[in-house]
Motif scaffolding. Structure first.
Motif, PDB file in Angstrom:
ATOM      1  N   THR A  69      24.844 -20.104 -64.779  1.00  0.00           N
ATOM      2  CA  THR A  69      25.189 -21.009 -65.878  1.00  0.00           C
ATOM      3  C   THR A  69      26.597 -20.755 -66.391  1.00  0.00           C
ATOM      4  N   THR A  70      27.224 -19.667 -65.914  1.00  0.00           N
ATOM      5  CA  THR A  70      28.543 -19.277 -66.433  1.00  0.00           C
ATOM      6  C   THR A  70      29.681 -19.605 -65.479  1.00  0.00           C
ATOM      7  N   HIS A  71      29.357 -19.869 -64.219  1.00  0.00           N
ATOM      8  CA  HIS A  71      30.363 -20.155 -63.199  1.00  0.00           C
ATOM      9  C   HIS A  71      30.005 -21.472 -62.501  1.00  0.00           C
ATOM     10  N   HIS A  72      30.990 -22.331 -62.321  1.00  0.00           N
ATOM     11  CA  HIS A  72      30.733 -23.642 -61.725  1.00  0.00           C
ATOM     12  C   HIS A  72      31.809 -23.971 -60.690  1.00  0.00           C
ATOM     13  N   ALA A  73      31.403 -24.656 -59.634  1.00  0.00           N
ATOM     14  CA  ALA A  73      32.339 -25.087 -58.598  1.00  0.00           C
ATOM     15  C   ALA A  73      32.303 -26.603 -58.477  1.00  0.00           C
ATOM     16  N   CYS A  74      33.481 -27.187 -58.288  1.00  0.00           N
ATOM     17  CA  CYS A  74      33.597 -28.643 -58.162  1.00  0.00           C
ATOM     18  C   CYS A  74      34.525 -28.996 -57.012  1.00  0.00           C
ATOM     19  N   LEU A  75      34.271 -30.132 -56.398  1.00  0.00           N
ATOM     20  CA  LEU A  75      35.166 -30.706 -55.411  1.00  0.00           C
ATOM     21  C   LEU A  75      35.972 -31.797 -56.115  1.00  0.00           C
ATOM     22  N   VAL A  76      37.283 -31.706 -56.008  1.00  0.00           N
ATOM     23  CA  VAL A  76      38.151 -32.713 -56.614  1.00  0.00           C
ATOM     24  C   VAL A  76      38.536 -33.711 -55.525  1.00  0.00           C
ATOM     25  N   VAL A  77      38.268 -34.993 -55.797  1.00  0.00           N
ATOM     26  CA  VAL A  77      38.480 -36.054 -54.817  1.00  0.00           C
ATOM     27  C   VAL A  77      39.481 -37.055 -55.380  1.00  0.00           C
ATOM     28  N   ARG A  78      40.465 -37.429 -54.585  1.00  0.00           N
ATOM     29  CA  ARG A  78      41.441 -38.449 -54.996  1.00  0.00           C
ATOM     30  C   ARG A  78      41.326 -39.639 -54.041  1.00  0.00           C
ATOM     31  N   ASP A  79      41.008 -40.782 -54.595  1.00  0.00           N
ATOM     32  CA  ASP A  79      40.865 -42.009 -53.795  1.00  0.00           C
ATOM     33  C   ASP A  79      39.996 -41.781 -52.558  1.00  0.00           C
ATOM     34  N   GLY A  80      38.888 -41.066 -52.764  1.00  0.00           N
ATOM     35  CA  GLY A  80      37.931 -40.851 -51.682  1.00  0.00           C
ATOM     36  C   GLY A  80      38.237 -39.713 -50.739  1.00  0.00           C
ATOM     37  N   GLU A  81      39.362 -39.002 -50.962  1.00  0.00           N
ATOM     38  CA  GLU A  81      39.729 -37.879 -50.109  1.00  0.00           C
ATOM     39  C   GLU A  81      39.595 -36.572 -50.884  1.00  0.00           C
ATOM     40  N   PRO A  82      38.915 -35.555 -50.344  1.00  0.00           N
ATOM     41  CA  PRO A  82      38.837 -34.258 -51.034  1.00  0.00           C
ATOM     42  C   PRO A  82      40.206 -33.592 -51.056  1.00  0.00           C
ATOM     43  N   VAL A  83      40.645 -33.174 -52.242  1.00  0.00           N
ATOM     44  CA  VAL A  83      42.005 -32.636 -52.371  1.00  0.00           C
ATOM     45  C   VAL A  83      42.057 -31.249 -53.012  1.00  0.00           C
ATOM     46  N   ALA A  84      40.951 -30.760 -53.576  1.00  0.00           N
ATOM     47  CA  ALA A  84      41.004 -29.431 -54.194  1.00  0.00           C
ATOM     48  C   ALA A  84      39.602 -28.906 -54.455  1.00  0.00           C
ATOM     49  N   TRP A 125      53.344 -34.151 -56.483  1.00  0.00           N
ATOM     50  CA  TRP A 125      51.951 -34.495 -56.205  1.00  0.00           C
ATOM     51  C   TRP A 125      50.995 -33.455 -56.809  1.00  0.00           C
ATOM     52  N   THR A 126      51.281 -32.181 -56.538  1.00  0.00           N
ATOM     53  CA  THR A 126      50.396 -31.121 -57.041  1.00  0.00           C
ATOM     54  C   THR A 126      50.391 -31.094 -58.561  1.00  0.00           C
ATOM     55  N   ALA A 127      51.546 -31.318 -59.171  1.00  0.00           N
ATOM     56  CA  ALA A 127      51.619 -31.313 -60.635  1.00  0.00           C
ATOM     57  C   ALA A 127      50.733 -32.400 -61.230  1.00  0.00           C
ATOM     58  N   GLN A 128      50.717 -33.584 -60.610  1.00  0.00           N
ATOM     59  CA  GLN A 128      49.868 -34.669 -61.117  1.00  0.00           C
ATOM     60  C   GLN A 128      48.393 -34.325 -60.945  1.00  0.00           C
ATOM     61  N   LEU A 129      48.066 -33.700 -59.812  1.00  0.00           N
ATOM     62  CA  LEU A 129      46.677 -33.302 -59.583  1.00  0.00           C
ATOM     63  C   LEU A 129      46.245 -32.243 -60.591  1.00  0.00           C
ATOM     64  N   VAL A 130      47.090 -31.243 -60.803  1.00  0.00           N
ATOM     65  CA  VAL A 130      46.747 -30.161 -61.725  1.00  0.00           C
ATOM     66  C   VAL A 130      46.612 -30.701 -63.155  1.00  0.00           C
ATOM     67  N   THR A 131      47.442 -31.667 -63.524  1.00  0.00           N
ATOM     68  CA  THR A 131      47.341 -32.259 -64.859  1.00  0.00           C
ATOM     69  C   THR A 131      46.003 -32.980 -65.029  1.00  0.00           C
ATOM     70  N   ALA A 132      45.551 -33.686 -63.982  1.00  0.00           N
ATOM     71  CA  ALA A 132      44.255 -34.355 -64.043  1.00  0.00           C
ATOM     72  C   ALA A 132      43.127 -33.341 -64.196  1.00  0.00           C
ATOM     73  N   VAL A 133      43.219 -32.226 -63.463  1.00  0.00           N
ATOM     74  CA  VAL A 133      42.207 -31.176 -63.569  1.00  0.00           C
ATOM     75  C   VAL A 133      42.240 -30.545 -64.965  1.00  0.00           C
ATOM     76  N   ALA A 134      43.447 -30.317 -65.487  1.00  0.00           N
ATOM     77  CA  ALA A 134      43.579 -29.736 -66.830  1.00  0.00           C
ATOM     78  C   ALA A 134      42.989 -30.659 -67.884  1.00  0.00           C
ATOM     79  N   ARG A 135      43.136 -31.963 -67.696  1.00  0.00           N
ATOM     80  CA  ARG A 135      42.546 -32.915 -68.652  1.00  0.00           C
ATOM     81  C   ARG A 135      41.028 -32.764 -68.683  1.00  0.00           C
ATOM     82  N   TYR A 136      40.430 -32.596 -67.513  1.00  0.00           N
ATOM     83  CA  TYR A 136      38.982 -32.375 -67.453  1.00  0.00           C
ATOM     84  C   TYR A 136      38.600 -31.070 -68.145  1.00  0.00           C
TER      85      TYR A 136
END
Length: 202
Positions: A69-84, A125-136
């Motif tokens: 309950t303390t650790h979680h893993a997620c797949l980050v997908v951009r436009d249908g492609e796994p990216v992180a 590109w990476t900066a935009q992805l990281v910003t989206a992840v940070a927003r979450y």
């Protein structure tokens, strides 16, 4: 091209003009094992600590994480492609808590960005992805501060965090963990912190 991830429920979705739709999906240890294994097996992912593992071992690690309950893993997908691959954790339930004073509202993050596609790396590109992840992480999960602990030898990751506005903390020795379900060797890490107000001023 159809989106193979379209049927999966996202915990976060964000549309960014000029970048696309980023969806954060809870990791499926079985379905996503092949993708994650491919990423963590590359030399550039050596600091992730999984080079040399089989796809089955990777699946088992994330199946175990799925029970926590303390650790979680997620797949980050951009436009249908796994990216992180994104991992979040409660710092007080992690070995990092032995190395700094955890504040209410802290959340720990590990992020492994997928290798560049056929077109190669793209500036920003990476900066935009990281910003989206940070927003979450900061807004979606309502946290006050992100904590990261990259290996001190991973100069590229450390530099990326500092460019984003992270404040460097101390260099620490994360203690070895040797349990039946998980083994982590001691790691010399550069702690860094990002307050929510830096990225998302009220």
């Amino acid at each position: 091209m159809s989106d193979p991830y379209a049927s999966r429920t996202a915990v976060h979705e964000q549309v960014t003009d000029g970048f696309g739709t980023v969806r954060v999906l809870p990791l499926d240890p079985e379905a996503d094992a092949g993708t994650v294994h491919r990423w963590v097996s590359e030399d550039r992912a050596v600091f992730w600590g999984m080079t040399g593992l089989t796809e089955r071992q990777v699946a088992e690690i994330y199946a175990h994480m799925d029970t926590l309950t303390t650790h979680h893993a997620c797949l980050v997908v951009r436009d249908g492609e796994p990216v992180a691959l994104l991992q979040t954790y409660e710092p007080e339930a992690d070995r990092v808590s032995e190395c700094y004073d955890v504040r209410p509202g802290d959340i720990g993050v590990h992020l492994l960005v997928a290798p560049a596609g056929p077109g190669g790396a793209r500036s920003g590109w990476t900066a935009q992805l990281v910003t989206a992840v940070a927003r979450y992480v900061l807004l979606g999960l309502d946290r006050r501060r992100v904590v990261v602990d990259p290996d001190v030898r991973n100069e590229k990751a450390v530099a990326r965090f500092l460019t984003m506005g992270f404040t460097p903390g101390p260099v620490v020795a994360l203690p070895e963990i040797d349990l039946p379900d998980v083994y982590l060797p001691e790691k010399k890490a550069q702690l860094a912190f990002l307050d929510r107000e830096i990225l998302f001023p009220a």
